[in-house]
Design a protein around this motif. Structure first.
Motif, PDB file in Angstrom:
ATOM      1  N   PRO A 276      10.806 -13.084 -36.641  1.00  0.00           N
ATOM      2  CA  PRO A 276      11.012 -14.448 -37.134  1.00  0.00           C
ATOM      3  C   PRO A 276      11.910 -14.434 -38.377  1.00  0.00           C
ATOM      4  CG  PRO A 276       8.675 -14.014 -36.737  1.00  0.00           C
ATOM      5  CD  PRO A 276       9.370 -12.704 -36.624  1.00  0.00           C
ATOM      6  N   GLU A 277      12.791 -15.399 -38.480  1.00  0.00           N
ATOM      7  CA  GLU A 277      13.738 -15.414 -39.591  1.00  0.00           C
ATOM      8  C   GLU A 277      13.057 -15.594 -40.943  1.00  0.00           C
ATOM      9  OE1 GLU A 277      17.034 -18.019 -39.041  1.00  0.00           O
ATOM     10  OE2 GLU A 277      17.631 -17.107 -37.132  1.00  0.00           O
ATOM     11  N   ASN A 278      11.849 -16.143 -40.948  1.00  0.00           N
ATOM     12  CA  ASN A 278      11.147 -16.327 -42.216  1.00  0.00           C
ATOM     13  C   ASN A 278      10.285 -15.121 -42.590  1.00  0.00           C
ATOM     14  OD1 ASN A 278       9.107 -16.598 -40.340  1.00  0.00           O
ATOM     15  ND2 ASN A 278       8.364 -18.582 -41.067  1.00  0.00           N
ATOM     16  N   HIS A 279      10.338 -14.062 -41.788  1.00  0.00           N
ATOM     17  CA  HIS A 279       9.572 -12.863 -42.124  1.00  0.00           C
ATOM     18  C   HIS A 279      10.242 -12.139 -43.283  1.00  0.00           C
ATOM     19  CE1 HIS A 279       7.608  -8.928 -41.798  1.00  0.00           C
ATOM     20  NE2 HIS A 279       6.667  -9.549 -41.106  1.00  0.00           N
TER      21      HIS A 279
ATOM     22  N   ASP B 267       0.940  -7.199 -39.169  1.00  0.00           N
ATOM     23  CA  ASP B 267       2.084  -7.323 -40.069  1.00  0.00           C
ATOM     24  C   ASP B 267       2.370  -6.026 -40.808  1.00  0.00           C
ATOM     25  OD1 ASP B 267       4.070  -9.324 -40.915  1.00  0.00           O
ATOM     26  OD2 ASP B 267       3.293  -8.872 -42.924  1.00  0.00           O
TER      27      ASP B 267
ATOM     28  N   LEU C  89       3.994  -7.431 -33.191  1.00  0.00           N
ATOM     29  CA  LEU C  89       4.046  -8.892 -33.103  1.00  0.00           C
ATOM     30  C   LEU C  89       2.967  -9.403 -32.154  1.00  0.00           C
ATOM     31  CD1 LEU C  89       7.910  -9.503 -32.995  1.00  0.00           C
ATOM     32  CD2 LEU C  89       6.340 -10.382 -34.739  1.00  0.00           C
TER      33      LEU C  89
ATOM     34  N   PHE D  30      13.067  -9.720 -42.444  1.00  0.00           N
ATOM     35  CA  PHE D  30      14.221 -10.141 -41.652  1.00  0.00           C
ATOM     36  C   PHE D  30      15.522 -10.050 -42.424  1.00  0.00           C
ATOM     37  CE2 PHE D  30      17.318 -13.267 -40.245  1.00  0.00           C
ATOM     38  CZ  PHE D  30      17.424 -12.970 -38.895  1.00  0.00           C
TER      39      PHE D  30
ATOM     40  N   GLU E 261      -0.360  -9.040 -33.864  1.00  0.00           N
ATOM     41  CA  GLU E 261      -0.417  -9.705 -35.171  1.00  0.00           C
ATOM     42  C   GLU E 261      -0.723  -8.690 -36.269  1.00  0.00           C
ATOM     43  OE1 GLU E 261      -3.147 -12.964 -34.789  1.00  0.00           O
ATOM     44  OE2 GLU E 261      -1.738 -14.154 -33.600  1.00  0.00           O
TER      45      GLU E 261
END
Length: 370
Positions: A222-225, A154, A149, A228, A152
């Motif tokens: 992050p919840e939008n990953h 991913d 994270l 997740f 950065e």
């Protein structure tokens, strides 16, 4: 029943600090478990002694800007060595001192080069080839995600999520809906089932390690990953099953052998699982009923395992000091029921106490208290 609340987290931490002093003798994962408790305490209380307890010890391991870590050997490819990387990142964020980041870079480099199974899962250690143990997911996945994270990266985050998924799938026993301690892709180990590769039993602390590692990853993602929701759903699935099989609010040493002679309620696994569920539920990643259930389990932990000396010192009892799989021929750990219940049990264990402090912080920060 003797009640050690409120502030049992601080009371237990102060007792650990007094009993052991700075944790400096070796680069060991159990220190990281205790230090994570101190991180939570500092965040909750603002008492700088808990921050200093981590920093003063870490500064004996990371002494200069080179990134070298005392008593650490990269080419052992031991996932246990990754656990303390969380504190390196914590101290770097808190102080800006580059030596901590450079040391974290070394641990990340180990993960980049870690030997893998054919489907991409990390070997637990170089000396345990083709094996995935649930323990290793607590040791490696949270650091891996936090580092990536920050960088950065991913692809690294997706790889960490893959490790969690693979370990779950390979160790899962459909008949009991429990996860066993380890899996050997090669089927070379005496402890591995020749058909499935799984070890014979579900060891409580191994499941606790996995759950807390998963909860710590979810707390950062992050919840939008894209990773997740699959991981959150996995956390809910395993939490629901664990809550089903509690015995008087806590968990057994060997989860899949309830009622068997010699089995016992074990403190460290109970603390790890309780901390994991409390953390995830407090972050609204689990149904509300699980928060209430985990609060009940924390109170059961106090009832079953927490003792107090005449001078007021608290201690955690009934901790299995250590258990594993395979190893040296003369002391081979065969993963049998008799093996797990034969390992030494006692009090004052650092990793057990650290797990308790984490659970206590999560409990004291959870609302509402039942």
């Amino acid at each position: 029943m003797k009640e050690f609340l409120p502030k049992s987290a601080a009371k237990m931490a102060d007792c650990l600090m007094k009993r052991y002093g700075l944790l400096t003798s070796r680069w060991s994962y159990d220190y990281g478990v205790a230090w994570r408790g101190m991180e939570a305490l500092y965040a909750m209380t603002g008492e700088k002694k808990y921050f200093d307890y981590i920093k003063d010890a870490m500064d004996t391991f990371v002494t200069d800007e080179s990134g070298a870590i005392r008593d650490y050997t990269l080419d052992e490819f031991n996932l246990d060595y990754i656990c303390n990387g969380r504190q390196l990142l914590y101290l770097y964020k808190a102080t800006g001192e580059k030596k901590y980041l450079r040391a974290a870079d070394v641990l990340h480099d180990q993960l980049r080069r870690q030997p893998r199974t054919s489907d991409g899962g990390f070997w637990h250690k170089k000396c345990y080839p083709y094996q995935m143990w649930l323990d290793g997911l607590h040791m490696s996945a949270p650091f891996y995600v936090e580092y990536c994270l920050m960088a950065e990266d991913d692809a690294g985050i997706r790889d960490a999520a893959k490790q969690l998924q693979l370990a779950y799938e390979h160790t899962y026993e459909p008949k009991t809906r429990l996860n066993h301690h380890g899996w050997d892709e090669s089927r070379a180990q005496q402890w591995s089932d020749p058909e499935t590769g799984r070890s014979a039993h579900a060891w409580g602390r191994a499941v606790g390690w996995y759950m807390l590692g998963l909860a710590d990853v979810l707390a950062m993602l992050p919840e939008n990953h894209e990773c997740f929701e699959p991981l959150r759903a996995l956390m809910e699935k395993i939490s629901a099953r664990m809550l089903e099989i509690r015995v008087d609010g806590a968990w057994l040493q060997v989860l899949d052998c309830p009622g068997r002679e010699g089995n016992y309620l074990e403190s460290s696994g109970s603390c790890l699982m309780t901390a994991a569920i409390l953390k995830a539920a407090a972050n609204h990643q689990l149904p509300d009923w699980m928060l209430t259930a985990a609060q009940e389990s924390f109170r059961a932990i106090q009832r079953h395992f927490v003792g107090q000396m005449r001078d007021g010192t608290l201690f955690l009892a009934k901790t299995c000091y250590g258990a594993g799989l395979g190893g040296k021929t003369e002391a081979y750990r065969d993963g049998s029921y008799d093996y797990y219940i034969s390992e030494t049990v006692g009090s004052y264990d650092i990793k057990g106490t650290g797990a308790y402090i984490q659970a206590a912080c999560a409990y004291e920060g959870s609302e509402p208290h039942a």
